[in-house]
Motif scaffolding. Structure first.
Motif, short mmCIF file in Angstrom:
data_model
loop_
_atom_site.label_atom_id
_atom_site.label_comp_id
_atom_site.label_asym_id
_atom_site.label_seq_id
_atom_site.Cartn_x
_atom_site.Cartn_y
_atom_site.Cartn_z
N SER A 132 -7.90 11.83 5.42
CA SER A 132 -9.36 12.00 5.45
C SER A 132 -9.86 12.20 6.89
N ARG A 133 -9.32 11.42 7.82
CA ARG A 133 -9.81 11.53 9.21
C ARG A 133 -9.02 12.55 10.01
N ARG A 134 -7.91 13.03 9.43
CA ARG A 134 -7.04 14.00 10.09
C ARG A 134 -6.62 13.52 11.48
N MET A 175 0.85 -1.19 0.00
CA MET A 175 0.00 0.00 0.00
C MET A 175 0.88 1.24 0.00
N VAL A 176 0.24 2.39 -0.18
CA VAL A 176 0.91 3.68 -0.03
C VAL A 176 0.10 4.49 0.96
N GLY A 177 0.76 5.01 1.99
CA GLY A 177 0.11 5.88 2.95
C GLY A 177 0.90 7.17 3.08
N TYR A 178 0.52 8.03 4.02
CA TYR A 178 1.19 9.31 4.18
C TYR A 178 1.66 9.47 5.63
N MET A 179 2.83 10.05 5.76
CA MET A 179 3.41 10.28 7.09
C MET A 179 3.88 11.72 7.22
N ASP A 180 3.70 12.29 8.40
CA ASP A 180 4.39 13.53 8.73
C ASP A 180 5.55 13.16 9.66
#
Lengths: 129, 129
Positions: free
Chosen positions: B64-66, B40-45
């Motif tokens: 989406s859910r912040r 999968m691909v997700g996002y990270m800070d």
């Protein structure tokens, strides 16, 4: 343990069904079809996908130069297209390729763009020794 | 032919050196460390990376859910962290993991999120037969 070769019977997506971001782009993960190594991540809009499929070579949209670029156009490091998958959300592509020419995906001359390690992780690993 | 096991001598990056987008995020490609399959691909800070490294389990920022979410928190499909690489531009991560629990990365119950094919490509392949 999941089967790694499970066959899915899902309806193929149309490129216009993909969920492009506010700039009309989706990230495209480029993977070497021979060994599954991840080579780079680029961005494509609908036209870049169309060009990629038509040419059989990967074409990206360059966000910095604001133009289409066929990867390898100047360096010879083309990506010959093997297959394209979209994820469950249809907002990311996985593009399987055979690297052509010198076979160096990265502009630094490396085989893959993912060569940087993270210092924080190295510290953690060190702590576990 | 490029060597697939070439050793790089590059300075490890600090997480604050990564090039985060206007939302403070980098895309993270999640790859099964055992067979190189892209899951999968997700996002990270920066904080999600910090939590991932600290816990040894992948934590994303949900756009989406912040909110932060530890992948597998509810389903048991954790991603045990093996290694993290950044690309040459330092704006994308490659996170190698061992899937835990049922081993289904996708919320649809599949092993990988990348199961959708593209209709345009199928037409092209058909045309080549």
């Amino acid at each position: 343990m999941a089967s790694f070769n499970e066959k899915e019977t899902v309806q193929p997506l149309q490129t216009e069904e993909l969920k492009y971001d506010q700039n009309g782009l989706v990230p495209a993960v480029i993977q070497d079809d021979r060994n599954n190594v991840v080579l780079m991540v680029g961005y494509m809009d609908q036209e870049a996908i169309r060009r990629t499929v038509k040419m059989g070579k990967v074409c990206f949209w360059s966000r910095s130069r604001r133009e289409y670029w066929v990867k390898g156009e100047t360096s010879g490091n083309y990506f010959e297209l093997k297959s394209i998958y979209a994820d469950c959300d249809a907002d990311t592509l996985l593009v399987k390729v055979i690297p052509q020419g010198p076979g160096k995906a990265c502009h630094t001359g490396r085989y893959t763009c993912f060569f940087n390690t993270l210092a924080d992780l190295e510290k953690r690993e060190g702590a576990n020794d």
